[in-house]
Design a protein around this motif. Sequence first.
Motif, PDB file in Angstrom:
ATOM      1  N   GLN A 293      16.307  56.194  98.637  1.00  0.00           N
ATOM      2  CA  GLN A 293      15.483  56.723  97.554  1.00  0.00           C
ATOM      3  C   GLN A 293      15.653  58.219  97.320  1.00  0.00           C
ATOM      4  N   GLN A 297      15.880  58.246  93.422  1.00  0.00           N
ATOM      5  CA  GLN A 297      14.658  58.637  92.701  1.00  0.00           C
ATOM      6  C   GLN A 297      14.773  60.076  92.220  1.00  0.00           C
ATOM      7  N   GLN A 687      15.495  55.523  86.005  1.00  0.00           N
ATOM      8  CA  GLN A 687      14.714  55.600  87.245  1.00  0.00           C
ATOM      9  C   GLN A 687      13.912  56.893  87.287  1.00  0.00           C
TER      10      GLN A 687
END
Length: 886
Positions: A293, A297, A687
């Motif tokens: 992540q 992200q 995202q």
Amino acid sequence: MQTATATTRTTCPYCGVGCGVLATREESGAIGIKGDPLHPANFGRLCSKGSALGETVDLEGRLLQPKMFGEEAGWDEALGLVASRFSDAVRQHGPDSVAFYVSGQFLTEDYYVANKLMKGFIGSANIDTNSRLCMSSSVAGHVRAFGSDTVPGTYEDLELADLVILTGSNLAWCHPVLYQRLIAAKTERPEMKIVVIDPRRTMTADIADMHLAIRPDGDVALFLGLLGFLADSANLDHDYIERHTSGFAMAVAAARQLSIDELTRKTGLDAQQLEAFYTLFVATQKTVTCYSQGVNQSSSGTDKVNAIINCHLATGRIGKPGMGPFSLTGQPNAMGGREVGGLANMLAAHMSITSDEDKDRVARFWGAPRIASKPGLKAVDLFQAVADGRIKAIWIMATNPVVSMPDADAVKAAIKACPFVVVSDVTQTDTSRHAHVFLPSLGWGEKSGTVTNSERRISRQRSFLPIPGQARADWWQLTEVGRRMGFEAAFPYNSPDEIFAEHAALSAFENDGTRDFDIGAFAQIDGQAYDALPPVQWPQPQSGPGGTERFFGNGGFFHADRKARFIAVEAGNVERPASAFPLVLNTGRIRDQWHTMTRTGKSARLAAHIAEPFAEIHPFDAKAIGIESADLVELESPYGKVIVRASVTDRQARGNIFVPMHWNDNFAARARIDSLVAPLVDPFSGQPALKSSAIAARKFAVAHYGFAVSLAKPESIDLPYWAMAKAQGGWRVEFAGNDVADWTEWARAKFGIPAGIEPLGYHDGQSGDYRLAFFDEGKLLAALFTARKPVAVARSWMIEQLSCDHADLSKRFSIIAGRPGDRSADRGAIVCSCFSVGLNQIVAAVRSGCGSVEAVGATTNAGTNCGSCRAEIRGIIDGCNAVAAE
């Protein structure tokens, strides 16, 4: 003696590792949980969350009957309303006026039916998933580079590599079983090197030979610099580049635009650190780069993925044992969702929604009357469309966007204002409170289907518990709505094996090796074979069981020319303009909790390690805003405010604050951290950038702090800060606020103390301390402690007292003191959740001569199951040694 009644092989429902689980129903009603020694993902290992699965399957808090507008209803009535309202919206406003928002907690069969109904029969691609929040940048990077969303790596590669790079991955806490496998490999081969790239010094960094504390979003620059270094030092695989790739010259030209000064500024690393890392990569052929992540992200997540892939393509380190870029997914079935096209910009079976040929193929296979003509709205855009009225009806399944989405307060407001909201879930959540129709779903242990893990391994989740109340499988709910919308012939399913067989058949339909995903061998699977299906990794081996073909070792990419693409990326700007929000917020997971705590919040054992929301703050930043550890800190962004406990630590980088994403309004007053996060997304993947929001921090002043334990669950705590957690035998609560006129009456009201039971306790007028305990004969009902500063109480010991007999008056006085008379009876703060081993027990073991993590484990069991606490144990040992040396 009670004996086991049945053992079922199933799969853990937490992270993307996909561990095999042996679940045993005991005659007592308890569920025994062990790792499956035959499952190739974990070989019997489990993490703390997996080990505690048996504690999360009770029916407390379950909603077990459909509800319409807050009133109980029958399934036929509820499903009829859902079908009619969705049909009305489509007829009046078009297919794009409705949406599904689904979940990586879905089984593949659930995902398949949802995707088919929305994209093939409703005729819109407005179906997205919470997997958008965790791995969609990886998908976009794979498609750009490989021509398909293909993960080329396997878990075995981590064990075969000579260099493992973990970038944006706190493996120890987020993928603990892979962390165990990596530790075991390094123990066997100490020459293996591990590099951790992360702004924080996480627990994973404690096994690293090199920790690069990179600036947030400095990853693109770091790997651009590596590609330039590789080219300038002539450490390239020219044969692989020539035969199997295109675009190399442009990618290298982009990389060479960065000077060393720009590299150091954008990465936050000095020239010596960069050279050491680059030299190690050059010198180590068998290299795996794992990312999670911290890479995905980001508003530049897709470029980060391609910057990593570029370096592996340039050296031919892909598709071979111990080599390759490897995306570690966050959820148990994010990969299965990708297989069936669960994202708004995908079609089923890894086909493209922008390809007319693929759309025609899927439409013919499904017999679809109106296949979606264009990509749908991705998660952030989807909820903005709910907010502005474009979406008239939304069905949210197995996820909690009011907690997990960025700008979460705006998402909450959008859902509340939506004309028609359906929620399918197992329990009431922050999201389901706003549903017009609630549909009770099956939970883990009750549902049956398949999941696919990070290494493309399909495993069975099998039911071993009876179906409670009127709960029903998600695929069944979707099937029934599809039938009621007039699509009976396309939704004939009566069992999940029928859905899996159709999914497999579609994967092979007109494929002939042109697509990576092909499990057509299972197209004729029947119920018996489905029930017995062992874990299987795609693509299938050509000879013999147990192996797998590797993707891309000899090229064979999925662009039309069968070559991979180097992607020329730019480092972008990592500078932040001076503003009223000078700090960088990083969100993520902690070791023992999962997503929004709807499942792990049921386990007292999992709450024992960290029981309240917190903010990790560097000592320099803490001093600047006038706070100390255990103070309360208010964090603010342009989107919202939260209040959490301060944890001052030099593991955090200056200028950065980390807060977990798990806490919700059921467990804390104001701790939904994603309410602070901007709805900023990656332009390619959509995202959200959950790792780098601009915030401000200040001390949150209160008149008192408090701690309480109670047999009964506390109700409606009317204070600005509180956080409750399940405890063994009851509940624990941290709280803070202004003065309360009468603490005795406050405690009676909040903890359900019967009339006539008087407290034992005292009030120190000078310090303002209150200490109260309520007993019913020998049973402790509740105890409360308040002070002007954070309360010093032996919390673990106090929790244990809820299960003890206190007929002896002297024991009651110990409770008022907040600690046992015999200090050895206090385990201290829990470090090892698997065996409930506390800090004081570990310190005692060290002082008795245990000088290593292994020795502490042999004495206390701490660190001998999942291994996630090993870094903390090592830190305790180092701290004891430092004190002894003074």
